[in-house]
Design an enzyme around this catalytic site. Structure first.
Site, PDB file in Angstrom:
ATOM      1  CG  HIS A 201     -21.578  64.343  69.870  1.00 24.49           C
ATOM      2  ND1 HIS A 201     -20.239  64.654  70.015  1.00 24.49           N
ATOM      3  CD2 HIS A 201     -22.217  65.528  69.744  1.00 24.49           C
ATOM      4  CE1 HIS A 201     -20.076  65.964  69.980  1.00 24.49           C
ATOM      5  NE2 HIS A 201     -21.265  66.525  69.816  1.00 24.49           N
ATOM      6  CB  CYS A 217     -23.291  68.798  69.896  1.00 27.49           C
ATOM      7  SG  CYS A 217     -23.967  68.823  68.231  1.00 27.49           S
TER       8      CYS A 217
END
Length: 275
Positions: A201, A217
């Site tokens: 992301h 992440c």
């Protein structure tokens, strides 16, 4: 999987650039030419027989880093310019030599080096700088992109809210936008139909790219996240290599996914993403 060769495209040369023909003052007899032919053909392949080709070209290669990471209008949002003084140049987007037995279009993440590669034909890749999971939150394994979202909603998982009570107000989701930790784009990684809970992301903290700070992440500069998103469809394969921390401290790989459901089965909705 073969390791990378990291020379930028601007420095890479094909075997042909080192050859000297008759115009260079070297004449070959027919017998010498035939004898040398196998070596010439070998020079056009990698050590594992992978065919090398010319470097791919993209419009953004004509831009300066300041232009590539300048303000970017994206729908109703304007992604702000990146302060490049806070990011090392090796983490800027670029085309590099990268030999691998993975197919073109595969994403390969190298957490220890803080790079993400999008494999291209001919022994090349687009390389992006990334930030990865801090110690105790690292993850590695094979996955596929099951969902993709522009300006995604962020829902902190319950265990994160327990650690950081101030996030309780986002239990039902933080709307997408410039202040959202998931940034401009999110790619949701699954093993089969099992959500790994990790994402590739964007980020509202681009200066963290090149470091290990995120809770699990894989974060990218927003301009890079937009570029990658535009190049990878659903079901793209993602290979996350090793971990971002020493092996004895790394989290265990996720459990193997069960047999994939039939095409008629619907995938579950994405679960909260750890940031």
């Amino acid at each position: 999987m073969m390791g990378p060769t990291l020379s930028p495209a601007t420095d890479g040369r094909s075997a042909a650039s080192h050859e000297t023909g008759a115009a260079g003052g070297v004449a070959l007899s027919r017998r010498a030419f035939i004898a040398a032919l196998p070596l010439a053909l070998a020079a056009c392949t990698t050590t594992r027989g992978l065919i090398e080709g010319p470097a791919p070209t993209f419009d953004w290669q004509k831009q300066t880093p300041q232009q590539m990471y300048g303000p970017l209008k994206d729908g109703d949002n304007v992604i702000p310019a990146v302060d490049l003084k806070r990011i090392k140049p090796e983490f800027y987007r670029q085309v590099v030599r990268y030999q691998t037995d993975q197919k073109p279009g595969t994403i390969i993440v190298d957490p220890q080096a803080h790079f993400l590669y999008l494999v291209q034909p001919g022994g090349w890749a687009i390389r992006y700088g990334i930030g990865v999971g801090r110690q105790g939150f690292a993850w590695h394994g094979d996955a596929i992109i099951r969902y993709r979202q522009q300006w995604p909603v962020w829902r902190p998982p319950a265990e994160m809210i327990d650690r950081e009570p101030q996030l309780k107000k986002y239990r039902d989701g933080m709307p997408g936008g410039l202040d959202n930790p998931l940034g401009a784009r999110a790619l949701y990684l699954y093993q089969g139909w099992v959500d790994t809970l990790y994402r590739i992301h964007g980020t509202n903290k681009p200066w963290t790219v090149g470091t290990s700070v995120s809770s699990g992440c894989i974060r990218m500069i927003n301009q890079d996240a937009v570029d990658l998103y535009s190049r990878v469809p659903l079901n793209t394969r993602v290979v996350v290599m090793g971990s971002a921390v020493p092996d004895q401290q790394a989290a265990k790989p996720a459990a193997k996914a069960p047999a994939q459901k039939t095409a008629a089965a619907k995938a579950p909705a994405p679960k909260p993403a750890a940031n």
